[in-house]
Write a protein that holds these residues in place. Structure first.
Motif, PDB file in Angstrom:
ATOM      1  N   ARG A   1      32.974 -11.222  94.713  1.00 61.43           N
ATOM      2  CA  ARG A   1      33.726 -11.379  95.168  1.00 61.43           C
ATOM      3  C   ARG A   1      33.604 -11.357  96.583  1.00 61.43           C
ATOM      4  NH1 ARG A   1      39.830  -9.501  93.868  1.00 61.43           N
ATOM      5  NH2 ARG A   1      40.406 -10.278  95.609  1.00 61.43           N
ATOM      6  N   GLU A   2      33.193 -11.233  97.103  1.00 63.25           N
ATOM      7  CA  GLU A   2      32.688 -11.788  98.424  1.00 63.25           C
ATOM      8  C   GLU A   2      32.746 -13.218  98.584  1.00 63.25           C
ATOM      9  OE1 GLU A   2      29.670  -9.425 100.715  1.00 63.25           O
ATOM     10  OE2 GLU A   2      28.333 -11.689 101.193  1.00 63.25           O
ATOM     11  N   ASP A   3      31.544 -14.262  98.043  1.00 58.38           N
ATOM     12  CA  ASP A   3      32.003 -14.790  98.042  1.00 58.38           C
ATOM     13  C   ASP A   3      33.069 -16.088  97.827  1.00 58.38           C
ATOM     14  OD1 ASP A   3      28.939 -15.025  98.638  1.00 58.38           O
ATOM     15  OD2 ASP A   3      28.293 -15.137  96.844  1.00 58.38           O
ATOM     16  N   LEU A   4      33.889 -15.567  96.699  1.00 56.30           N
ATOM     17  CA  LEU A   4      35.182 -15.992  96.332  1.00 56.30           C
ATOM     18  C   LEU A   4      36.364 -16.215  97.355  1.00 56.30           C
ATOM     19  CD1 LEU A   4      37.024 -17.320  93.475  1.00 56.30           C
ATOM     20  CD2 LEU A   4      37.919 -14.962  93.663  1.00 56.30           C
ATOM     21  N   ASP A   5      36.062 -14.917  97.897  1.00 55.82           N
ATOM     22  CA  ASP A   5      36.799 -15.151  98.864  1.00 55.82           C
ATOM     23  C   ASP A   5      36.700 -15.853 100.450  1.00 55.82           C
ATOM     24  OD1 ASP A   5      37.884 -12.975  97.871  1.00 55.82           O
ATOM     25  OD2 ASP A   5      37.815 -11.250  98.728  1.00 55.82           O
ATOM     26  N   ASP A   6      35.429 -16.110 100.311  1.00 61.63           N
ATOM     27  CA  ASP A   6      35.021 -17.068 101.106  1.00 61.63           C
ATOM     28  C   ASP A   6      34.832 -18.769 100.620  1.00 61.63           C
ATOM     29  OD1 ASP A   6      34.037 -15.233 103.232  1.00 61.63           O
ATOM     30  OD2 ASP A   6      31.994 -15.237 102.605  1.00 61.63           O
ATOM     31  N   GLY A   7      35.184 -18.533  99.787  1.00 64.60           N
ATOM     32  CA  GLY A   7      35.948 -20.094  99.173  1.00 64.60           C
ATOM     33  C   GLY A   7      34.513 -20.506  98.839  1.00 64.60           C
ATOM     34  N   ARG A   8      33.721 -20.282  98.436  1.00 62.71           N
ATOM     35  CA  ARG A   8      32.050 -20.204  97.410  1.00 62.71           C
ATOM     36  C   ARG A   8      31.575 -19.597  96.591  1.00 62.71           C
ATOM     37  NH1 ARG A   8      27.635 -20.038 101.722  1.00 62.71           N
ATOM     38  NH2 ARG A   8      27.781 -17.208 101.301  1.00 62.71           N
ATOM     39  N   GLN A   9      31.097 -21.077  95.478  1.00 69.00           N
ATOM     40  CA  GLN A   9      30.794 -20.168  94.053  1.00 69.00           C
ATOM     41  C   GLN A   9      29.976 -20.380  93.636  1.00 69.00           C
ATOM     42  OE1 GLN A   9      34.811 -21.560  91.789  1.00 69.00           O
ATOM     43  NE2 GLN A   9      33.644 -23.479  91.657  1.00 69.00           N
ATOM     44  N   PHE A  10      29.062 -19.115  93.076  1.00 64.89           N
ATOM     45  CA  PHE A  10      27.467 -19.910  92.915  1.00 64.89           C
ATOM     46  C   PHE A  10      27.595 -19.930  91.436  1.00 64.89           C
ATOM     47  CE2 PHE A  10      26.086 -21.270  96.864  1.00 64.89           C
ATOM     48  CZ  PHE A  10      26.593 -19.730  97.684  1.00 64.89           C
ATOM     49  N   TRP A  11      28.319 -19.755  90.851  1.00 69.70           N
ATOM     50  CA  TRP A  11      28.102 -19.346  89.302  1.00 69.70           C
ATOM     51  C   TRP A  11      27.818 -20.346  88.566  1.00 69.70           C
ATOM     52  CZ3 TRP A  11      30.910 -13.993  86.925  1.00 69.70           C
ATOM     53  CH2 TRP A  11      30.834 -13.116  87.218  1.00 69.70           C
ATOM     54  N   PRO A  12      27.386 -20.643  87.421  1.00 74.15           N
ATOM     55  CA  PRO A  12      27.686 -21.892  86.866  1.00 74.15           C
ATOM     56  C   PRO A  12      28.314 -21.837  86.534  1.00 74.15           C
ATOM     57  CG  PRO A  12      25.660 -20.613  86.021  1.00 74.15           C
ATOM     58  CD  PRO A  12      25.963 -20.236  86.977  1.00 74.15           C
ATOM     59  N   ARG A  13      29.028 -23.771  86.442  1.00 76.33           N
ATOM     60  CA  ARG A  13      29.848 -23.787  85.532  1.00 76.33           C
ATOM     61  C   ARG A  13      29.500 -23.453  84.400  1.00 76.33           C
ATOM     62  NH1 ARG A  13      34.972 -26.216  85.746  1.00 76.33           N
ATOM     63  NH2 ARG A  13      35.122 -26.588  88.386  1.00 76.33           N
ATOM     64  N   GLU A  14      28.086 -24.079  83.679  1.00 78.82           N
ATOM     65  CA  GLU A  14      27.932 -23.716  82.252  1.00 78.82           C
ATOM     66  C   GLU A  14      27.795 -22.886  81.566  1.00 78.82           C
ATOM     67  OE1 GLU A  14      24.007 -25.503  82.106  1.00 78.82           O
ATOM     68  OE2 GLU A  14      23.758 -24.924  80.229  1.00 78.82           O
ATOM     69  N   ILE A  15      27.336 -21.762  82.608  1.00 81.22           N
ATOM     70  CA  ILE A  15      28.652 -19.883  82.343  1.00 81.22           C
ATOM     71  C   ILE A  15      29.864 -20.057  81.761  1.00 81.22           C
ATOM     72  CG2 ILE A  15      27.552 -17.945  82.399  1.00 81.22           C
ATOM     73  CD1 ILE A  15      25.115 -18.320  82.631  1.00 81.22           C
TER      74      ILE A  15
END
Ligand SMILES: O=C(O)CO[C@@H](C(=O)O)[C@@H](OCCCCCc1ccc2ccccc2c1)C(=O)NCCCCCc1ccc2ccccc2c1
Ligand SMILES: [Mg+2]
Ligand SMILES: [Mg+2]
Length: 348
Positions: A199-213
């Motif tokens: 959630r913290e990263d989403l609100d910062d406009g960042r996403q690290f979870w791989p799209r493949e998952i």
């Protein structure tokens, strides 16, 4: 007079350590004399580098220039940086970075070389990621990209720490030989944090979870915060936890090779915090809404218990069992998770 000035700047480095790290400051300060200052400076140099990587207000070309030259910057006496945005949490570290550089230059040349080498590899890895084809929304595409990014920002820390342990004489050269084990020490911590920080990263406009998952469960990364996607969100989360469980066997193998008590505590405590956090986030949809942390009392108990391999193994067994209890037969990842738990259980 000279010694007074030198002691003052070393003290300021430990003040910066305590200011910039909740989880690592205490365990670093418990290290034996031969290692403490080198690991403290290793942390401050990389935290400085990460403060540049994390700052989304920096112009991309300027960011890349700093990331790729940080291994030379740490040799520039007097260098400081005040271009960080006002909200960058560790900006004070770079504003006073001359103090870190002065102390770095007082380390044994062998320690300096390890720190400079990892800084160069990490800085270039971060720059490659920041300018890569998926730059538009700083997203990670494949599981392979995910492992590579986490190698850059955390696996390399494991490489450098193993080299410092060997160079200090407190551990054998053997600990630095198996890079896969050192890499897993970093991946387990970084991947667990990336799950917890959704959630913290989403609100910062960042996403690290791989799209493949996550792409198997939603069209957009932010879909998981919608109540109607609850079930998909749960399955995506368990798929992420499954991916992290792969590193558990190597973490336990690495810890079993350590011989120095202060090094063991330093390495084991962050890992037991991570397995506890992993059990907490598993099938816990609160991660889509807020940053959850293990309770203070549980953290204290874990710290006190993590002083020998037998205790650490039983702590891992306890949390892996907790994950298996929470594992639901209706979850498409149920079988894979059961098998991943089986692979760990024969070891703990
Ligand atoms: O900004 C934040 O507060 C969080 O940043 C995260 C991010 O931006 O992804 C992210 O930044 C990564 C880039 C900077 C790495 C800085 C670091 C961290 C811990 C250290 C421990 C000892 C010595 C040097 C160290 C260097 C972050 O701090 N993630 C936390 C997990 C990193 C684990 C590193 C690591 C790897 C192997 C280890 C082995 C044994 C003991 C500690 C270990 C610690
Ligand atoms: Mg960071
Ligand atoms: Mg970062």
């Amino acid at each position: 007079q000279q010694t007074l000035a030198k002691d003052a700047s070393k003290k300021r480095c430990y003040d910066f350590l305590n200011m910039t790290s909740r989880s690592f400051a205490a365990v670093i300060q418990e290290l034996d004399d031969e290692l403490r200052d080198a690991v403290c400076l290793f942390y401050l140099v990389l935290r400085g580098l990460d403060t540049i990587e994390d700052d989304m207000t920096l112009d991309l070309d300027r960011k890349v220039e700093l990331l790729r030259s940080f291994d030379q910057i740490i040799y520039k006496e007097g260098w400081t940086f005040n271009e960080n945005g006002p909200n960058e949490k560790d900006r004070a570290l770079l504003v006073h970075f001359d103090v870190v550089i002065a102390e770095f230059l007082r380390l044994k040349p062998e320690f300096q070389a390890v720190i400079a080498n990892i800084t160069k590899l990490m800085g270039n890895g971060m720059a490659d990621y920041a300018t890569g084809e998926h730059r538009e929304n700083t997203s990670v595409a494949t599981i392979k990209d995910f492992d590579l990014y986490c190698h850059y920002v955390a696996g390399l820390v494991g490489y450098g720490l193993s080299d410092l342990f060997a160079a200090s004489g407190l551990e054998s050269e053997e600990i630095a030989k198996d890079k896969a084990l050192s890499n897993s020490m970093g991946l387990f911590l970084q991947k667990t944090n990336i799950i917890r920080d959704y959630r913290e990263d989403l609100d910062d406009g960042r996403q690290f979870w791989p799209r493949e998952i996550w792409g198997k469960y939603a069209d957009k990364f932010s879909d998981f915060i919608q109540p109607e996607n609850k079930l998909k969100a749960q399955y995506c989360l368990s798929n992420m936890v499954l991916n992290v469980l792969d590193d558990v066997p190597q973490v336990l193998t690495y810890l079993s090779k350590l011989r120095n008590q202060s090094v063991f505590n330093f390495c084991a405590i962050p890992q037991v915090m991570a397995i506890s956090t992993l059990a907490l986030v598993f099938n816990n949809l609160d991660i889509y809404h807020r940053n959850i942390k293990i309770r203070k009392g549980e953290a204290v108990k874990l710290i006190l218990d993590s002083t020998d391999m037998d205790n650490v193994v039983s702590i891992f067994r306890h949390y892996v069992f907790e994950i298996s209890r929470k594992n639901e037969a209706t979850d498409p990842n149920f079988m894979e998770i059961s098998m991943a738990i089986g692979r760990v259980s024969i070891q703990v």
